[in-house]
Design a protein around this motif. Structure first.
Motif, PDB file in Angstrom:
ATOM      1  N   LYS A  80       0.813  -1.204   0.000  1.00  0.00           N
ATOM      2  CA  LYS A  80       0.000   0.000   0.000  1.00  0.00           C
ATOM      3  C   LYS A  80       0.850   1.259   0.000  1.00  0.00           C
ATOM      4  N   TYR A  81       1.999   1.205   0.647  1.00  0.00           N
ATOM      5  CA  TYR A  81       2.868   2.379   0.771  1.00  0.00           C
ATOM      6  C   TYR A  81       4.074   2.213  -0.149  1.00  0.00           C
ATOM      7  N   PRO A  82       4.171   2.998  -1.210  1.00  0.00           N
ATOM      8  CA  PRO A  82       5.272   2.850  -2.173  1.00  0.00           C
ATOM      9  C   PRO A  82       6.650   3.029  -1.551  1.00  0.00           C
ATOM     10  N   GLN A  86       9.573   0.292  -1.782  1.00  0.00           N
ATOM     11  CA  GLN A  86      10.855   0.617  -2.381  1.00  0.00           C
ATOM     12  C   GLN A  86      11.998   0.337  -1.411  1.00  0.00           C
ATOM     13  N   ALA A  87      11.784   0.615  -0.134  1.00  0.00           N
ATOM     14  CA  ALA A  87      12.814   0.336   0.868  1.00  0.00           C
ATOM     15  C   ALA A  87      13.082  -1.165   0.983  1.00  0.00           C
ATOM     16  N   LEU A  88      12.017  -1.959   0.933  1.00  0.00           N
ATOM     17  CA  LEU A  88      12.191  -3.407   1.001  1.00  0.00           C
ATOM     18  C   LEU A  88      12.918  -3.927  -0.238  1.00  0.00           C
ATOM     19  N   ASN A  93      17.777  -6.185  -2.652  1.00  0.00           N
ATOM     20  CA  ASN A  93      18.801  -6.043  -3.683  1.00  0.00           C
ATOM     21  C   ASN A  93      20.188  -5.996  -3.068  1.00  0.00           C
ATOM     22  N   VAL A  94      20.359  -5.175  -2.039  1.00  0.00           N
ATOM     23  CA  VAL A  94      21.660  -5.058  -1.372  1.00  0.00           C
ATOM     24  C   VAL A  94      22.066  -6.392  -0.749  1.00  0.00           C
ATOM     25  N   PRO A 242      15.243  -1.429   7.204  1.00  0.00           N
ATOM     26  CA  PRO A 242      15.439  -1.052   8.614  1.00  0.00           C
ATOM     27  C   PRO A 242      15.430   0.457   8.826  1.00  0.00           C
ATOM     28  N   LEU A 243      16.022   1.217   7.910  1.00  0.00           N
ATOM     29  CA  LEU A 243      16.016   2.672   8.049  1.00  0.00           C
ATOM     30  C   LEU A 243      14.598   3.235   7.949  1.00  0.00           C
ATOM     31  N   TYR A 244      13.784   2.658   7.074  1.00  0.00           N
ATOM     32  CA  TYR A 244      12.402   3.110   6.947  1.00  0.00           C
ATOM     33  C   TYR A 244      11.631   2.836   8.236  1.00  0.00           C
TER      34      TYR A 244
END
Length: 285
Positions: A80-82, A86-88, A93-94, A242-244
């Protein structure tokens, strides 16, 4: 004599030489030990149960801290929350890129440390353990200083390089524990039969140490996905999962955070179960 000895042994077996008080103490000791084990397991898994439970919560406000009611709407719309999505994606990816690079480097280091003997190897072992013992705050600040000295802007590249820096040690130590029990005469036999070094490594050595490599890869991936402190120093404008979550605590904590965390947990358990069944089937076969 044989008949009398047998009768004596049968009579002794029927008599219980253990006093009832001693047996009662053993019984209470077992109960206490099991109770302690249950308490420790509850202590470890209670936060995970809370994460899963509150993924089905329907909060009245912005913060998903108190139970309001059961709902499946969170799971029907996990993205629901872009910004959260994107953070996930960035974290996954990292974790994938850093684990792939660190897995190759760490496995080679582990094989070299076990197979070869040279002067100064103990010093190398010490340096290998240092990233595991150094505080993450110190390591994050040191990596940031290093990147600034090389005029490297903080961002995706610095995050990946920083994760590789601490993942190599974890992978090397994990794979090294597996390689220590390796029978190196199998390589000698392969070479004697005409196989080259490269073919011997991929056909003999690698298949036998794969369980250790898989375990190291799973551990490394989880550590990278979970890392906050080091990433906080070197992330720049990039925002990982984690930062989000850390920033969301001050503004709003949507239940989708718990949904995505639960989904990651379920995928991890699924991969672990498939890996366990595969190894058991391969061992029995």
């Amino acid at each position: 004599m044989t008949t009398q000895a047998g009768a004596a042994l049968a009579t002794a077996a029927q008599q219980d030489p253990t006093p009832k008080k001693v047996r009662a103490r053993h019984r209470w000791g077992d109960i206490a030990l099991r109770a302690a084990a249950v308490f420790v397991l509850l202590y470890l898994f209670l936060p995970i149960f809370v994460i899963v439970l509150f993924s089905f919560n329907k909060p009245a406000g912005k913060f998903n801290y108190t139970w309001q009611g059961f709902t499946l709407d969170n799971w029907l719309d996990p993205f629901k929350y872009p910004a959260l999505t994107q953070a996930l994606k960035l974290s996954l990816n990292v974790a994938a890129v850093s684990t792939a690079v660190a897995l190759v480097l760490g496995s080679l280091v582990a094989i070299a440390l076990v197979r070869q003997r040279w002067r100064g190897q103990r010093a190398v072992d010490t340096f290998l353990v240092l990233p595991l013992t150094a505080p993450e705050v110190v390591m994050g600040a040191a990596l940031l200083t290093l990147f600034l000295d090389f005029n490297t802007s903080a961002g995706y590249l610095t995050i990946v390089l920083s994760h590789i820096a601490f993942e190599v040690s974890f992978i090397a130590m994990t794979v090294r524990a597996r390689v220590r029990g390796f029978d190196w005469t199998l390589e000698d036999a392969s070479l004697d039969l005409g196989a080259g070094p490269v073919r011997t490594f991929f056909k003999v050595t690698l298949p036998l140490i794969v369980p250790g490599i898989v375990a190291a890869a799973m551990l490394s991936f989880a550590l990278s996905l979970d890392d906050f402190i080091i990433t906080y120093f070197v992330s720049g404008a990039e925002v990982t999962y984690p930062l989000y979550v850390n920033a969301a605590v001050k503004a709003a904590v949507p239940p989708q955070i718990n949904v995505l965390a639960t989904a990651i947990l379920l995928v991890s358990l699924l991969l672990l179960g498939v890996s366990t069944l595969y190894r058991r089937k391969k061992f029995q076969g």
